[in-house]
Write an enzyme that holds these catalytic residues in place. Structure first.
Site, short mmCIF file in Angstrom:
data_model
loop_
_atom_site.label_atom_id
_atom_site.label_comp_id
_atom_site.label_asym_id
_atom_site.label_seq_id
_atom_site.Cartn_x
_atom_site.Cartn_y
_atom_site.Cartn_z
CB SER A 70 36.20 21.80 -94.80
OG SER A 70 35.05 21.18 -95.80
CE LYS A 73 31.45 22.97 -94.43
NZ LYS A 73 32.55 22.52 -95.57
CB SER A 130 32.72 18.91 -93.00
OG SER A 130 33.33 20.00 -93.78
#
Length: 565
Positions: A70, A73, A130
């Protein structure tokens, strides 16, 4: 896989100050030992960089390939910040949760397909929760498809100096080809700080509320480490527990990256240990590595205008055939990515085969090469160049086709307006094939909205904010229409005669060319020597069943004739 919070529950009645003091005490104790995580796997990598100088204070396997999870992101957020600054989007821009986005696995918001949130809410969702569904929805809003957005992310990363990073999606969900390094993630953290100092505050958000539900940030160091104000956590099985942290003490800012932790607790403790030692003095390490020098913002030109071109290499009855054709074309070009686009022709579904992520030269050369081999090809220009980006925020429109009566045209435009929740309905009375028809348009759209309207309409055309050169070209006879590919010459000639009857002019020149299509001999039908208005009238009146009618601009004709890329 989810990037989920792993914070232990706070004992009842324990105030935040006491919790923070307890955590800091633990971190101080950890700092007394050597800065080495008890990870015991080949997934581990770390780096600590001084933001002001770019000096690398600590590095272990910083250039080894890892999976970002993640942390991806962070790049998605960078693209959002850039789009808002360039007026390609606003914080209030609606982000629609498509069926693809809603189907992303956790961690996610869990909103049903068709739900709408603002771009700012979607950004907060990827930073705190997230949320993988929000990341996919952002990608579709800004890039048309998540695959295309990921290609733009990769191109932008290269321009920012992240030479070893490849993105395959906007969320960080598992993909064997999605890779990065600790050094590249540190570079991205430094870029966020340097390029978007005002927007960077979003990474310090500890929680936000959406539709009555509070979403808390997975980054525990925001509350547990003195001076920390971002940036992002990440986890998938292939990567282990990842973290990028920025912290400032006494006017000195550090950016740290830890990849491959065995647990969230170990990862956080190791990050705190590294930062504590860096703030307090030199870290005990044999290799500090070269400093990170950021590429100047002037040199790091936006990726989208340079690689926003595509080519369409055919339309097929099934997705597999279209994808195979697109992949073959991409291999021949040696660049870009194979994509397919679904369209509806009455009750029939067709699939368009395209290669996206090309430069203008690559797209034009690809079509020139295919035309020399008598293969079908059409270049697709980017909707708006960098010079138009600021003016194009709401200057887009879509042409929806021609209808026999005004009511039908209005109804078509209103349906399209409901699809995107915006737009101004426009209808215009005109003549086609000797009869009066009504042309339907939807105006006052963003680029993303215009492309979303046309995604499922085979004869829909996005219209960018036009310049003077386009209007002048309308009065010349340098335009053409491409009327599809047919199994025999008679079918191609019949198509040419049908289109010529609509135009009702003696000027057009018929052109029937033998080509190869899907590995078989075929005939392509075209009409040349048209004005822009004649070309558009021909396609507007083209029957909805059968091959698409495509207008060909003077620029595209010139490129094909000269063989120039």
């Amino acid at each position: 896989m989810a990037d989920a919070p792993h914070a232990p529950p706070r004992p009842p009645g324990l105030p935040m100050l006491s919790l923070r003091a307890a955590v800091l005490s633990l971190l101080v104790a950890l700092a007394a030992g050597p800065a080495a995580a008890q990870i015991g796997s080949d997934r581990y990598a770390a780096i600590v960089v001084e933001a002001g100088s770019g000096r690398v204070l600590f590095t272990r396997h910083a250039d080894a390939t890892r999976h970002p999870a993640s942390l991806t992101k962070m790049m998605t957020a960078y693209m959002v910040f850039e789009a808002v600054r360039a007026n390609r989007a606003r914080w209030s821009t609606p982000v629609v949760m498509s069926a693809h986005a809603a189907a992303r696995p956790p961690s996610k918001l869990g909103l049903p397909a068709g739900s709408r949130i603002t771009l700012e809410q979607a950004l907060l969702a990827i930073i705190t929760r997230s949320a993988n569904d929000a990341a996919a929805a952002i990608a579709e809003t800004l890039g048309g498809t998540e695959d295309n957005f990921a290609r733009l992310m990769t191109l932008r990363a290269r321009q920012l100096g992240m030479r070893d990073t490849v993105f395959r999606n906007a969320s960080g969900l598992p993909d064997a080809a999605q890779i990065t390094t600790a050094r590249d993630m540190a570079t991205l953290g430094l870029r966020l700080l340097a390029d978007f100092p005002a927007e960077y505050r979003y990474f310090a958000t500890e929680s936000f509320s959406l539709r009555g539900r509070v979403h808390r940030n997975h980054n525990r160091l925001l509350a547990g480490y003195d001076g920390a104000d971002g940036i992002k956590t990440g986890y998938i099985r292939a990567s282990g527990f990842n973290l990028v942290t920025s912290a400032m003490r006494d006017g000195r800012r550090l950016v740290g990256v830890v990849l491959g932790g065995a647990s969230a607790t170990e990862r956080d403790q190791h990050m705190a240990d590294l930062l504590d030692q860096a703030f307090g003095g030199p870290i005990r390490t044999a290799s500090a590595g070269p400093p990170i020098r950021l590429v100047s913002r002037a040199a790091a030109a936006p990726a989208a205008p340079a690689r926003g071109w595509a080519v369409q290499v055919g339309a097929f009855r099934d997705r597999g055939g279209a994808l195979a054709a697109a992949r073959t074309a991409a291999r021949r070009i040696g660049a870009g990515a194979a994509t397919v686009e679904q369209a509806r022709l009455r009750a029939r579904t067709v699939w368009r085969a395209q290669v996206t992520g090309l430069s203008e030269a690559q797209a034009r050369k690809a079509c020139t090469d295919r035309q020399r081999r008598r293969q079908d090809c059409a270049t697709i220009a980017p909707a708006a160049g960098a010079r138009q980006a600021a003016a194009a925020t709401r200057g887009w429109a879509v042409r929806l086709g021609s209808y026999r009566d005004r009511g039908g045209a209005v109804a078509a435009a209103r349906i399209a307006a409901r699809k995107v929740g915006s737009g101004t309905v426009q209808v215009e009375r005109t003549a086609a094939g000797g009869r009066t028809v009504w042309a339907a348009r939807l105006a006052a759209l963003t680029e993303a909205q215009a492309r979303r309207v046309c995604a499922s309409r085979p004869h829909c055309a996005p219209i960018s904010p036009a310049g003077g050169a386009t209007r002048l070209a309308a009065v010349s006879r340098d335009w053409a229409v491409r009327l599809g590919v047919y199994r025999d010459r008679a079918g191609a000639l019949a198509a040419v005669k049908r289109a010529n009857a609509v135009i009702a002019s003696s000027a057009p020149a018929a052109k029937v060319t033998r080509v190869r299509f899907a590995g078989r001999p075929a005939w392509r039908a075209e009409l040349e020597n048209l004005t822009r208005a004649e070309a558009r009238n021909a396609c507007n009146a083209w029957p909805t069943r059968g091959p698409d009618c495509v207008t060909v601009s003077p620029t595209e004709l010139a490129a094909g004739a000269s063989g120039q890329g």
